[in-house]
Enzyme design. Sequence first.
Site, short mmCIF file in Angstrom:
data_model
loop_
_atom_site.label_atom_id
_atom_site.label_comp_id
_atom_site.label_asym_id
_atom_site.label_seq_id
_atom_site.Cartn_x
_atom_site.Cartn_y
_atom_site.Cartn_z
N ASP A 17 -16.43 67.47 33.65
CA ASP A 17 -15.54 67.15 32.47
C ASP A 17 -14.88 68.48 32.06
O ASP A 17 -15.59 69.42 31.69
CB ASP A 17 -16.32 66.53 31.33
CG ASP A 17 -15.35 66.49 29.79
OD1 ASP A 17 -14.70 65.32 29.92
OD2 ASP A 17 -15.04 67.37 29.34
N TYR B 226 -9.49 74.47 27.82
CA TYR B 226 -10.59 75.26 28.10
C TYR B 226 -10.36 76.55 28.96
O TYR B 226 -11.23 77.51 29.32
CB TYR B 226 -11.65 74.39 28.91
CG TYR B 226 -12.38 73.37 28.03
CD1 TYR B 226 -11.99 73.08 26.59
CD2 TYR B 226 -13.00 72.36 28.80
CE1 TYR B 226 -12.51 71.89 26.11
CE2 TYR B 226 -13.60 71.25 27.98
CZ TYR B 226 -13.56 70.97 26.73
OH TYR B 226 -13.85 69.97 26.03
N LYS C 200 -8.24 66.98 30.32
CA LYS C 200 -7.86 66.41 28.79
C LYS C 200 -6.35 67.08 28.53
O LYS C 200 -6.25 68.33 28.87
CB LYS C 200 -8.40 66.81 27.51
CG LYS C 200 -9.86 66.29 27.87
CD LYS C 200 -10.89 66.59 26.64
CE LYS C 200 -12.38 66.29 27.15
NZ LYS C 200 -12.63 67.48 28.08
N HIS D 144 -6.48 64.88 23.85
CA HIS D 144 -7.62 65.46 23.52
C HIS D 144 -7.96 65.51 21.84
O HIS D 144 -9.30 65.39 21.52
CB HIS D 144 -7.41 67.18 23.71
CG HIS D 144 -8.63 67.99 23.95
ND1 HIS D 144 -8.80 69.14 24.75
CD2 HIS D 144 -9.67 67.80 23.10
CE1 HIS D 144 -9.94 69.62 24.56
NE2 HIS D 144 -10.53 68.67 23.76
N LEU E 132 -26.11 67.97 22.92
CA LEU E 132 -27.27 68.63 22.53
C LEU E 132 -27.16 69.18 21.06
O LEU E 132 -27.85 69.97 20.58
CB LEU E 132 -27.82 69.60 23.40
CG LEU E 132 -28.02 69.03 24.73
CD1 LEU E 132 -28.60 69.90 25.89
CD2 LEU E 132 -29.35 67.99 24.74
N ILE F 157 -22.32 64.50 28.30
CA ILE F 157 -21.92 65.61 29.13
C ILE F 157 -22.32 66.83 28.68
O ILE F 157 -21.46 67.86 28.26
CB ILE F 157 -20.35 65.65 29.43
CG1 ILE F 157 -19.60 65.74 27.92
CG2 ILE F 157 -19.63 64.46 30.27
CD1 ILE F 157 -18.32 65.83 27.68
#
Length: 291
Positions: free
Chosen positions: A52, A57, A82, A122, A205, A244
Amino acid sequence: MSSTPAVPQIPVVTLNDGTRIPQLGFGVWQVPDAEAVPAVRAAIEAGYRSIDTAAIYDNEAGTGQAIIESGVARDELFVTTKLWNSGTVDWSGPQGRDRVRRAFDESLSRLGLEQLDLYLIHWPRPMHGNSFLNIWSAFEELRAEGRVRAIGVSNFRVPDLELLLKESAVKPVLNQVELHPYFPQEELRAFHAEHGIATEAWSPLGQGKDLLAEPALLAIAAKHGRTAAQVVLRWHLQSGVIAIPKSVTPARIRENLDVAGFELDAEDLAAIAGIATGKRIGPDPADFDWN
């Protein structure tokens, strides 16, 4: 091109259009382009088959290079990127749809691919009215042309999804949102389940930090002989959420994939539910409008 067998213990989720996506993938948010090459290469070597990225990014080129150099057959990989639907751009009318198509072409070129598996809007940017509806219309065109296999959204709230479902012919296959034990998104996940939209978690996480030091998670990890990160990822899988996780450390990349072979019991799940704060780590989609 040679083919490396996929990791068999990673479950696969069938989306509402029949497309299948690994439930555990690899994210590259905040990974510089040059670092994306070894990181994605390490992930694919470890057995990840879902990658992904996103235009904003600024690492689609490095991600694509690693994918091409991996030696894994293209049809064994699931690649997501995205559209950065900037608030400074007019996305309305035919001109807006043309902008979407150009952005898609640019992403595909940077990735070095001929087809994308999943393309996401996005952010909803509700302060710009219903601009995402026109963007979605262009997404539908790209899907109909076979240039992308599946289309979805990211960071959409219930009101955004309600509008999209009301006004569009094609339902999004998933919504990628901030989701972790601190911020479990029960209401949004219930809406997704009701309408056949898969839930995908970014920062699953919780960006590490405080979450992975939670005493409740550490106790569960010790009970199962696992790490706190593995416990959290197992929680995602058992919750039916696609996750992800991101890392640039090969050992941690492998560790995050190793979440089979143990099951969280009712006591574990109750303890994890008990650490929810309802607070976000990232921005709120209701007012996020960074350009």
